[in-house]
Design an enzyme around this catalytic site. Structure first.
Site, PDB file in Angstrom:
ATOM      1  CE  LYS A   3      -0.413 -20.638  13.918  1.00 16.33           C
ATOM      2  NZ  LYS A   3       0.886 -19.982  13.904  1.00 16.33           N
ATOM      3  N   GLY A  33      -1.829 -23.303   7.620  1.00 19.31           N
ATOM      4  CA  GLY A  33      -1.117 -24.546   7.911  1.00 19.31           C
ATOM      5  C   GLY A  33       0.279 -24.247   8.396  1.00 19.31           C
ATOM      6  CB  SER A  75       3.513 -22.585   5.859  1.00 19.34           C
ATOM      7  OG  SER A  75       2.315 -21.919   6.227  1.00 19.34           O
ATOM      8  NE  ARG A  87      -0.535  -0.531   4.880  1.00 23.35           N
ATOM      9  CZ  ARG A  87      -1.020  -0.449   6.076  1.00 23.35           C
ATOM     10  NH1 ARG A  87      -2.260  -0.041   6.243  1.00 23.35           N
ATOM     11  NH2 ARG A  87      -0.308  -0.786   7.119  1.00 23.35           N
ATOM     12  CG  ASP A 146       0.045 -23.388  11.792  1.00 24.73           C
ATOM     13  OD1 ASP A 146       1.273 -23.283  11.935  1.00 24.73           O
ATOM     14  OD2 ASP A 146      -0.662 -22.500  11.285  1.00 24.73           O
TER      15      ASP A 146
HETATM   16  N1  LIG Z   1       5.099 -14.726   8.560  1.00 22.59           N
HETATM   17  C1  LIG Z   1       4.701 -15.991   8.546  1.00 22.59           C
HETATM   18  O1  LIG Z   1       5.529 -16.935   8.653  1.00 22.59           O
HETATM   19  C2  LIG Z   1       3.271 -16.329   8.366  1.00 22.59           C
HETATM   20  C3  LIG Z   1       2.273 -15.397   8.584  1.00 22.59           C
HETATM   21  N2  LIG Z   1       0.965 -15.751   8.464  1.00 22.59           N
HETATM   22  C4  LIG Z   1      -0.099 -14.801   8.724  1.00 22.59           C
HETATM   23  O2  LIG Z   1      -0.068 -13.794   7.723  1.00 22.59           O
HETATM   24  C5  LIG Z   1      -0.560 -12.550   8.258  1.00 22.59           C
HETATM   25  C6  LIG Z   1       0.446 -11.452   7.921  1.00 22.59           C
HETATM   26  O3  LIG Z   1       1.656 -11.794   8.590  1.00 22.59           O
HETATM   27  P1  LIG Z   1       3.090 -11.285   8.119  1.00 22.59           P
HETATM   28  O4  LIG Z   1       3.155 -11.136   6.652  1.00 22.59           O
HETATM   29  O5  LIG Z   1       4.070 -12.162   8.753  1.00 22.59           O
HETATM   30  O6  LIG Z   1       3.120  -9.849   8.792  1.00 22.59           O
HETATM   31  P2  LIG Z   1       4.072  -8.632   8.436  1.00 22.59           P
HETATM   32  O7  LIG Z   1       4.065  -7.736   9.614  1.00 22.59           O
HETATM   33  O8  LIG Z   1       5.380  -9.142   7.929  1.00 22.59           O
HETATM   34  O9  LIG Z   1       3.362  -7.929   7.200  1.00 22.59           O
HETATM   35  C7  LIG Z   1       2.062  -7.437   7.219  1.00 22.59           C
HETATM   36  C8  LIG Z   1       1.937  -6.523   5.992  1.00 22.59           C
HETATM   37  O10 LIG Z   1       0.568  -6.181   5.791  1.00 22.59           O
HETATM   38  C9  LIG Z   1       0.555  -4.844   5.319  1.00 22.59           C
HETATM   39  N3  LIG Z   1      -0.773  -4.269   5.510  1.00 22.59           N
HETATM   40  C10 LIG Z   1      -1.399  -3.981   6.664  1.00 22.59           C
HETATM   41  N4  LIG Z   1      -2.613  -3.464   6.419  1.00 22.59           N
HETATM   42  C11 LIG Z   1      -2.748  -3.433   5.071  1.00 22.59           C
HETATM   43  C12 LIG Z   1      -3.781  -2.999   4.204  1.00 22.59           C
HETATM   44  N5  LIG Z   1      -4.920  -2.482   4.676  1.00 22.59           N
HETATM   45  N6  LIG Z   1      -3.580  -3.107   2.873  1.00 22.59           N
HETATM   46  C13 LIG Z   1      -2.447  -3.621   2.393  1.00 22.59           C
HETATM   47  N7  LIG Z   1      -1.416  -4.035   3.166  1.00 22.59           N
HETATM   48  C14 LIG Z   1      -1.588  -3.935   4.488  1.00 22.59           C
HETATM   49  C15 LIG Z   1       1.649  -4.152   6.131  1.00 22.59           C
HETATM   50  O11 LIG Z   1       2.053  -2.951   5.497  1.00 22.59           O
HETATM   51  C16 LIG Z   1       2.737  -5.226   6.127  1.00 22.59           C
HETATM   52  O12 LIG Z   1       3.577  -5.085   5.012  1.00 22.59           O
HETATM   53  C17 LIG Z   1      -0.750 -12.785   9.761  1.00 22.59           C
HETATM   54  O13 LIG Z   1      -2.115 -13.028  10.023  1.00 22.59           O
HETATM   55  C18 LIG Z   1       0.061 -14.041  10.035  1.00 22.59           C
HETATM   56  O14 LIG Z   1      -0.453 -14.815  11.107  1.00 22.59           O
HETATM   57  C19 LIG Z   1       0.595 -17.005   8.091  1.00 22.59           C
HETATM   58  C20 LIG Z   1       1.546 -17.964   7.846  1.00 22.59           C
HETATM   59  C21 LIG Z   1       2.952 -17.708   7.966  1.00 22.59           C
HETATM   60  O1  LIG Z   2       1.677 -19.188  11.251  1.00 24.58           O
HETATM   61  C1  LIG Z   2       2.873 -19.376  11.214  1.00 24.58           C
HETATM   62  C2  LIG Z   2       3.470 -20.663  10.823  1.00 24.58           C
HETATM   63  O2  LIG Z   2       2.533 -21.547  10.317  1.00 24.58           O
HETATM   64  C3  LIG Z   2       3.784 -18.313  11.643  1.00 24.58           C
HETATM   65  O3  LIG Z   2       3.816 -18.367  13.014  1.00 24.58           O
HETATM   66  P1  LIG Z   2       4.134 -17.049  13.863  1.00 24.58           P
HETATM   67  O4  LIG Z   2       3.132 -16.008  13.405  1.00 24.58           O
HETATM   68  O5  LIG Z   2       3.956 -17.469  15.277  1.00 24.58           O
HETATM   69  O6  LIG Z   2       5.551 -16.659  13.527  1.00 24.58           O
END
Ligand SMILES: NC(=O)C1=CN([C@@H]2O[C@H](COP(=O)(O)OP(=O)(O)OC[C@H]3O[C@@H](n4cnc5c(N)ncnc54)[C@H](O)[C@@H]3O)[C@@H](O)[C@H]2O)C=CC1
Ligand SMILES: O=C(CO)COP(=O)(O)O
Length: 326
Positions: free
Chosen positions: A190, A135, A137, A35, A243
């Site tokens: 989780k 899942g 990941s 964004r 997970d």
């Molecule tokens: N990082 C990981 O290993 C994993 C994360 N997730 C899930 O994915 C989701 C995001 O996590 P991450 O990417 O790690 O967080 P992050 O903090 O790395 O990134 C979140 C991103 O979303 C953007 N964002 C926020 N509001 C927005 C909007 N209205 N429009 C567009 N972009 C927007 C932010 O600018 C930021 O770049 C969480 O719910 C997390 O639980 C799921 C699996 C793995």
């Molecule tokens: O959802 C995730 C792995 O499946 C990432 O876990 P965390 O958000 O706890 O780092």
């Protein structure tokens, strides 16, 4: 040949960036939406994202901050934090074609509304087809091409199958299901339980206690899930038990790392998104409204709200009356 040729990822954080790479690896034409225009330009120019250090973006991926450009895709992956999902989908909704699948990639439950992730999408983009991907990941593992398996759910299983075909590859194996609720509950709960597991490790309570906490945590995740209509095999599958095991076993999990810090009496790691901290109060409210006992999640929510000390929480959990397992 998969039916869907193009994929856009909304949210250029760690997970969105890893998923953009996944879709490119699967042969799709991929657009990654950030964004913030400066952020988008930086990722486009450097092919790197500070949220995912050491990973080079697939050369075919286009990065944009133009929402109309991002919306011009046959599949939308919504990879923002759970509490930002509604705003992100509302922003893209006017530009997407009717019946476009919008896949929730966030793990959580919305504050205030108590909505699960696909319910948020259905309200924010009523013309879309909501789905969810979840899942064990870690973004870093996925982006590096390490083997990963996840669950992909849509109400209509043929939709889930077509999405699996579009995103799956040898190193990223999605399994399809129509149990949407099971997948969204596993991913949300989780994270809360991973905080509790981290506290056990941070307090040096031992490996036996960690196994007990993880197992009793799964028991309450499954109890809540079944009460919400989820299927047992989903709760015991990749997006539930799978997970949970990942997030309760390594400090690579931000939720587990937050728990370790809390257990040690240290400050929370800064700048790291721990979704469980946002989900805990909502999960506990939902469970209470349905009279479902979730003692571990309740303790996590109370600790985070500074209503209970960690020592009192541990004592409270250990001195509950003995009961039948289940
Ligand atoms: N990082 C990981 O290993 C994993 C994360 N997730 C899930 O994915 C989701 C995001 O996590 P991450 O990417 O790690 O967080 P992050 O903090 O790395 O990134 C979140 C991103 O979303 C953007 N964002 C926020 N509001 C927005 C909007 N209205 N429009 C567009 N972009 C927007 C932010 O600018 C930021 O770049 C969480 O719910 C997390 O639980 C799921 C699996 C793995
Ligand atoms: O959802 C995730 C792995 O499946 C990432 O876990 P965390 O958000 O706890 O780092």
């Amino acid at each position: 040949m998969p039916a869907h040729k193009s994929v856009s990822v909304i949210g250029a954080g760690a997970w969105g960036t890893a998923l953009a790479d996944v879709a490119a690896r699967a042969g799709r034409k991929v657009t990654l939406y950030a964004r913030n225009a400066a952020h988008a330009a930086q990722i486009e120019a450097t092919r790197a994202n500070p949220k995912l250090p050491g990973v080079r973006l697939d050369p075919t991926i286009t990065v944009t901050s133009d929402i109309a450009t991002a919306a011009d895709a046959e599949i939308i992956l919504a990879a923002t934090p759970a509490q930002h999902l509604r705003a992100a989908v509302i922003h893209v909704a006017p530009h997407i074609k009717p019946r476009t699948p919008v896949i929730a990639c966030a793990k959580g439950i919305e504050h205030g509304t108590h909505r699960f992730m696909t319910e948020v999408i259905a309200e924010a983009a009523p013309q879309s087809v909501p789905a969810i991907l979840s899942g064990p990941s870690f973004a870093d593992d996925v982006a590096r091409g390490l083997p990963t398996a996840v669950t992909l759910a849509a109400q209509d299983e043929t939709v889930a199958i077509s999405l699996v075909q579009a995103l799956g590859s040898a190193t990223f194996r999605p399994y399809h299901t129509s149990d949407v609720r099971g997948v969204e509950i596993g991913g949300a709960a989780k994270n809360v339980l991973a905080i509790a597991a981290g506290i056990v490790v941070g307090r040096d309570l031992g490996a036996s206690a960690l196994a007990a906490l993880t197992t009793r945590g799964f028991s309450e995740l499954a109890r809540f899930g079944r009460a919400c209509g989820a299927r047992t095999e989903t709760l015991a599958g990749l997006s539930g038990l799978g997970d949970l095991l990942l997030s309760c076993s390594t400090a690579q999990s931000r939720n587990f790392a937050l728990g370790i810090a809390l257990g040690r009496g240290e400050a929370a790691p800064s700048g790291k998104l721990a979704e469980g901290a946002f989900t805990a109060p909502v999960l506990v409210e939902l469970a209470a409204s349905r009279q479902i006992d979730m003692p571990v999640s309740r303790a996590v929510a109370a600790i985070l709200a500074h209503k209970l000390t960690i020592d009192d929480a541990i004592e409270g959990l250990l001195t509950r009356p003995f009961k039948a397992e289940g």
